[in-house]
Design an enzyme around this catalytic site. Sequence first.
Site, short mmCIF file in Angstrom:
data_model
loop_
_atom_site.label_atom_id
_atom_site.label_comp_id
_atom_site.label_asym_id
_atom_site.label_seq_id
_atom_site.Cartn_x
_atom_site.Cartn_y
_atom_site.Cartn_z
N GLN A 136 0.76 -1.16 0.08
CA GLN A 136 -0.17 0.00 0.10
C GLN A 136 1.12 1.24 0.07
OE1 GLN A 136 -2.00 -1.28 3.44
NE2 GLN A 136 -0.06 -1.49 4.52
N HIS A 167 -8.49 3.74 19.97
CA HIS A 167 -7.53 2.62 20.72
C HIS A 167 -7.98 2.33 22.14
CE1 HIS A 167 -4.40 4.17 17.61
NE2 HIS A 167 -4.63 2.90 17.09
N GLU A 212 1.10 -8.30 12.30
CA GLU A 212 1.09 -7.08 11.19
C GLU A 212 1.48 -7.72 9.90
OE1 GLU A 212 0.63 -4.36 8.79
OE2 GLU A 212 -0.20 -3.80 11.05
N ASP A 229 0.46 -12.42 7.39
CA ASP A 229 -1.04 -12.02 7.07
C ASP A 229 -1.95 -12.72 8.23
OD1 ASP A 229 -3.50 -12.47 6.21
OD2 ASP A 229 -3.05 -12.67 4.12
N GLY A 230 -2.66 -11.70 8.86
CA GLY A 230 -3.42 -12.03 10.09
C GLY A 230 -4.42 -13.31 9.63
N ASP A 256 -7.67 -5.05 14.59
CA ASP A 256 -7.53 -3.65 14.11
C ASP A 256 -7.11 -3.53 12.70
OD1 ASP A 256 -6.91 -0.82 14.00
OD2 ASP A 256 -5.15 -0.95 14.85
N SER A 257 -8.35 -3.69 11.99
CA SER A 257 -7.90 -3.87 10.44
C SER A 257 -8.28 -2.55 9.60
CB SER A 257 -8.82 -4.89 9.89
OG SER A 257 -10.33 -4.61 10.01
N THR A 258 -7.87 -2.42 8.56
CA THR A 258 -8.21 -1.40 7.51
C THR A 258 -9.64 -1.69 7.24
OG1 THR A 258 -7.42 -2.73 5.61
CG2 THR A 258 -6.06 -0.90 6.76
N ASP A 259 -10.25 -1.03 6.24
CA ASP A 259 -11.50 -1.33 5.71
C ASP A 259 -11.34 -2.40 4.74
OD1 ASP A 259 -13.57 0.97 6.66
OD2 ASP A 259 -11.91 2.25 5.89
#
Length: 284
Positions: free
Chosen positions: A33, A64, A108, A140-141, A158-161
């Site tokens: 990214q 958080h 992460e 990779d989670g 706690d992910s991105t969209d």
Amino acid sequence: MTDEVWNTERLHDHFAQSLRVSEMYYDSKTEHQRLKVFQNGTFGRILTLDDVVQTTEGDNFIYHEMLTHVPILAHGAAKRVLIIGGGDGGIAREVLKHASVEHVTMVEIDAGVVDFSKEYLPMLSQGAFDDARLNLVINDGAVFMKETEDKFDVIIVDSTDPIGPGEVLFTDTFYGHAARALTEDGIIVTQNGVPFMQGDELTNTMRAFQALFADATCYLATIPTYVGGPMALGWGSHSTKARAVDLATLESRFTAAGLTPDYYTPEVHKAAFALPGYVKKLIP
């Protein structure tokens, strides 16, 4: 003429937000990214991934604190915590404030996020990466969750969209593996977007949670840079005890933990599960 620079986030089809860039500190594309860190007069330093705001110096404490203290204090005896994502270190920072937590595994996918967060956003992690209780895993989670044989009292996603690398963290399969990795009284919490703008995100997660957990719902927190109303944080547990914990017990645990948060309080904890009608309708 003006030389103002603005970062425009077009996360939604019919709505965008712009944040003024007073100084650009970092702009680089990694394998996964494009990362940016820039200064804004209202929110301080801001981290974006592919121009979508992930966290800010100014309001990160809300997200958080609520994604961390709610499940840990509701559980009451959490010793092993798993964080999926969270490369900026903010979740780890809050989890490690709990002296009762003995071990934290943080997974992460992008080592670059961790490295530049340490350099450009040290105020988010506040030394969390140096805590002996933290085990940082670059993986990779979804792969980690599928393969792990460990059990956790609290899992924080706690992910991105659900676009790009974060998409796999919103699947039924991922949640199924997470349910298996929870202890008997364990709790999973997830980032589920802003329901007013991203209703499907919450509905899909809740449909999966209801098939997997005895207790499945969401709670809310209002975070200024996640625009469009309050953000939904998914909640799943094999036990109904944690969400039913009374205010007096939460206050006792909160005092014992010695926390001094800026958003979380035991009263806010209980109230966050009171859902507006339009959010209730998104839960199957």
